[in-house]
Design a protein around this motif. Structure first.
Motif, mmCIF file in Angstrom:
data_model
loop_
_atom_site.group_PDB
_atom_site.id
_atom_site.type_symbol
_atom_site.label_atom_id
_atom_site.label_comp_id
_atom_site.label_asym_id
_atom_site.label_seq_id
_atom_site.Cartn_x
_atom_site.Cartn_y
_atom_site.Cartn_z
ATOM 1 N N ALA A 161 0.832 -1.193 0.000
ATOM 2 C CA ALA A 161 0.000 0.000 0.000
ATOM 3 C C ALA A 161 0.872 1.250 0.000
ATOM 4 O O ALA A 161 1.870 1.320 0.719
ATOM 5 C CB ALA A 161 -0.912 -0.002 1.219
ATOM 6 N N GLY A 162 0.492 2.218 -0.836
ATOM 7 C CA GLY A 162 1.217 3.478 -0.905
ATOM 8 C C GLY A 162 2.400 3.484 -1.844
ATOM 9 O O GLY A 162 3.020 4.531 -2.050
ATOM 10 N N ASP A 163 2.748 2.339 -2.438
ATOM 11 C CA ASP A 163 3.879 2.277 -3.369
ATOM 12 C C ASP A 163 3.546 2.962 -4.689
ATOM 13 O O ASP A 163 2.382 3.181 -5.033
ATOM 14 C CB ASP A 163 4.249 0.822 -3.672
ATOM 15 C CG ASP A 163 4.951 0.139 -2.515
ATOM 16 O OD1 ASP A 163 5.397 0.822 -1.582
ATOM 17 O OD2 ASP A 163 5.056 -1.112 -2.557
ATOM 18 N N VAL A 164 4.593 3.272 -5.448
ATOM 19 C CA VAL A 164 4.464 3.652 -6.853
ATOM 20 C C VAL A 164 4.938 2.448 -7.655
ATOM 21 O O VAL A 164 6.110 2.068 -7.585
ATOM 22 C CB VAL A 164 5.297 4.896 -7.190
ATOM 23 C CG1 VAL A 164 5.241 5.188 -8.683
ATOM 24 C CG2 VAL A 164 4.798 6.107 -6.404
ATOM 25 N N VAL A 165 4.031 1.836 -8.392
ATOM 26 C CA VAL A 165 4.322 0.579 -9.092
ATOM 27 C C VAL A 165 4.489 0.863 -10.586
ATOM 28 O O VAL A 165 3.563 1.333 -11.244
ATOM 29 C CB VAL A 165 3.185 -0.442 -8.881
ATOM 30 C CG1 VAL A 165 3.537 -1.770 -9.552
ATOM 31 C CG2 VAL A 165 2.925 -0.649 -7.398
ATOM 32 N N LEU A 166 5.673 0.576 -11.109
ATOM 33 C CA LEU A 166 5.983 0.849 -12.503
ATOM 34 C C LEU A 166 6.072 -0.462 -13.280
ATOM 35 O O LEU A 166 6.776 -1.391 -12.866
ATOM 36 C CB LEU A 166 7.306 1.617 -12.606
ATOM 37 C CG LEU A 166 7.398 2.887 -11.747
ATOM 38 C CD1 LEU A 166 8.726 3.591 -11.993
ATOM 39 C CD2 LEU A 166 6.225 3.819 -12.019
ATOM 40 N N VAL A 167 5.373 -0.517 -14.390
ATOM 41 C CA VAL A 167 5.312 -1.725 -15.213
ATOM 42 C C VAL A 167 6.114 -1.489 -16.489
ATOM 43 O O VAL A 167 5.785 -0.600 -17.282
ATOM 44 C CB VAL A 167 3.853 -2.083 -15.555
ATOM 45 C CG1 VAL A 167 3.803 -3.307 -16.468
ATOM 46 C CG2 VAL A 167 3.049 -2.332 -14.282
ATOM 47 N N ARG A 168 7.160 -2.265 -16.680
ATOM 48 C CA ARG A 168 8.006 -2.107 -17.873
ATOM 49 C C ARG A 168 7.583 -3.093 -18.961
ATOM 50 O O ARG A 168 7.552 -4.298 -18.743
ATOM 51 C CB ARG A 168 9.476 -2.313 -17.531
ATOM 52 C CG ARG A 168 10.396 -2.161 -18.752
ATOM 53 C CD ARG A 168 11.865 -2.297 -18.420
ATOM 54 N NE ARG A 168 12.628 -2.307 -19.653
ATOM 55 C CZ ARG A 168 12.945 -3.395 -20.338
ATOM 56 N NH1 ARG A 168 12.575 -4.598 -19.885
ATOM 57 N NH2 ARG A 168 13.617 -3.319 -21.472
ATOM 58 N N THR A 169 7.277 -2.550 -20.150
ATOM 59 C CA THR A 169 6.924 -3.367 -21.312
ATOM 60 C C THR A 169 8.028 -3.396 -22.358
ATOM 61 O O THR A 169 7.984 -4.203 -23.280
ATOM 62 C CB THR A 169 5.655 -2.812 -21.986
ATOM 63 O OG1 THR A 169 5.962 -1.563 -22.626
ATOM 64 C CG2 THR A 169 4.532 -2.620 -20.989
ATOM 65 N N GLY A 170 8.987 -2.469 -22.252
ATOM 66 C CA GLY A 170 10.040 -2.338 -23.258
ATOM 67 C C GLY A 170 9.714 -1.363 -24.372
ATOM 68 O O GLY A 170 10.529 -1.144 -25.266
ATOM 69 N N TRP A 171 8.516 -0.740 -24.307
ATOM 70 C CA TRP A 171 8.096 0.116 -25.418
ATOM 71 C C TRP A 171 8.722 1.500 -25.417
ATOM 72 O O TRP A 171 8.552 2.261 -26.380
ATOM 73 C CB TRP A 171 6.560 0.191 -25.472
ATOM 74 C CG TRP A 171 6.020 -0.955 -26.266
ATOM 75 C CD1 TRP A 171 6.269 -2.275 -26.049
ATOM 76 C CD2 TRP A 171 5.191 -0.904 -27.425
ATOM 77 N NE1 TRP A 171 5.640 -3.052 -26.986
ATOM 78 C CE2 TRP A 171 4.964 -2.228 -27.848
ATOM 79 C CE3 TRP A 171 4.589 0.134 -28.134
ATOM 80 C CZ2 TRP A 171 4.187 -2.552 -28.955
ATOM 81 C CZ3 TRP A 171 3.807 -0.180 -29.240
ATOM 82 C CH2 TRP A 171 3.619 -1.507 -29.645
ATOM 83 N N ALA A 172 9.471 1.851 -24.394
ATOM 84 C CA ALA A 172 10.185 3.133 -24.422
ATOM 85 C C ALA A 172 11.184 3.175 -25.578
ATOM 86 O O ALA A 172 11.526 4.256 -26.076
ATOM 87 C CB ALA A 172 10.900 3.373 -23.101
ATOM 88 N N ALA A 173 11.627 2.016 -26.024
ATOM 89 C CA ALA A 173 12.573 1.951 -27.143
ATOM 90 C C ALA A 173 11.982 2.502 -28.435
ATOM 91 O O ALA A 173 12.713 2.849 -29.361
ATOM 92 C CB ALA A 173 13.028 0.509 -27.354
ATOM 93 N N TYR A 174 10.642 2.593 -28.510
ATOM 94 C CA TYR A 174 9.981 3.059 -29.733
ATOM 95 C C TYR A 174 9.584 4.535 -29.657
ATOM 96 O O TYR A 174 8.840 5.019 -30.514
ATOM 97 C CB TYR A 174 8.723 2.220 -29.991
ATOM 98 C CG TYR A 174 8.963 0.727 -30.019
ATOM 99 C CD1 TYR A 174 10.072 0.179 -30.667
ATOM 100 C CD2 TYR A 174 8.084 -0.152 -29.392
ATOM 101 C CE1 TYR A 174 10.290 -1.185 -30.682
ATOM 102 C CE2 TYR A 174 8.295 -1.519 -29.408
ATOM 103 C CZ TYR A 174 9.404 -2.033 -30.053
ATOM 104 O OH TYR A 174 9.615 -3.389 -30.072
#
Length: 279
Positions: A161-174
């Motif tokens: 609870a209270g976290d910042v959850v970041l989901v990486r898909t790899g799409w920053a490369a595009y």
């Protein structure tokens, strides 16, 4: 990490905190704001131009200056969604009537971007692409609960609870290829589906984010944006989009200090933001 986020046992020691912050590795999680950057089709385009150029006015002392005019949505580049961004059957989070709260010449009377406090929280990276052994997820790939759980296990950190959850898909490369990044030249873009959204909401994070233009799966054959509704309108969880997470993923550290400062734009549905991960 503990030196940055744990309070001293007896008294606040600013010097210790400052030294810990200076010693931490800082990773910028934002994309630059620039002409031609990808903008989700739901939002207006970004434009910036020089308004005054050096030499337009030259003062007797030799001074000249330049400045620019910028026209932008609050959802351009890396940004955070305010809680007034999404409604469910006409109701904002907390059962406020969206129609009433947006009446008048101003913007929203509740849940505007100015209500998002400066963020200094534990961040957790769920590197789904790495957990699946790929550089980047396929277009319109729906991230399942099992995949989120596999990424959580690989991170070595349980989402709390209270976290910042970041989901990486790899799409920053595009990022430099707008049609590809936005999924316009294919079936769509990857992200959590409805069940994945509910799994995240049940863990009660402060915010979730991803390296895509819309945190949830974008399947152009069936666009509902229901995950936004689950997270924002039902549970009051902010969404951060257009993050760049490749350097953070390569660091191989599942938890970190997450720092970001949303702009205090009164009544706005979102704000540009420049988040940092401190390792």
């Amino acid at each position: 990490m503990n030196a940055v986020t744990s309070a001293p046992s007896r008294s606040f020691d600013f010097e210790d905190w400052l030294k810990a912050a200076e010693a931490a590795r800082s990773i910028d999680l934002s994309h630059p704001m620039q002409k031609g950057m990808p903008i989700h089709p739901a939002h207006p385009p970004f434009h910036i131009t020089l308004n005054n150029r050096h030499g337009d006015v030259l003062r007797s002392c030799g001074h000249s200056s330049s400045n620019e005019l910028m026209v932008t949505s609050t959802h351009s580049s890396t940004h955070i969604d305010a809680l007034c961004h999404v409604s469910e059957h006409g109701a904002l989070y907390g059962k406020y009537d969206a129609g009433k709260e947006q009446q008048g010449t101003g913007l929203f009377k509740v849940h505007g971007a100015e209500t998002i406090a400066p963020i200094f929280r534990r961040g957790v990276l769920l590197d789904v692409a790495r957990a699946l052994g790929v550089e980047a997820l396929d277009p319109a790939h729906e991230i399942t609960v099992a995949e989120l759980e596999a990424a959580e296990a690989a991170s070595g950190t349980r989402v709390g609870a209270g976290d910042v959850v970041l989901v990486r898909t790899g799409w920053a490369a595009y990022w430099q290829d707008s049609p590809k990044y936005l999924g316009l030249d294919s079936a769509g873009a990857p992200g959590p589906g409805v069940e994945g959204g509910r799994w995240l909401a049940a863990r009660k994070p402060f915010s979730v984010g991803s390296d895509t233009s819309a945190f949830e799966v974008m399947n152009h054959h069936n666009i509902t944006l229901e995950v936004h509704m689950i997270l924002i309108a039902q549970n009051g969880i902010h969404i951060i989009e257009n993050l760049t997470l490749d350097e953070l993923g390569a660091a191989g550290q599942g938890s970190f200090a997450f720092v970001a400062q949303p702009l205090r734009i009164t009544g706005a549905t979102g704000s540009p933001v420049r988040p940092l991960a401190l390792l």
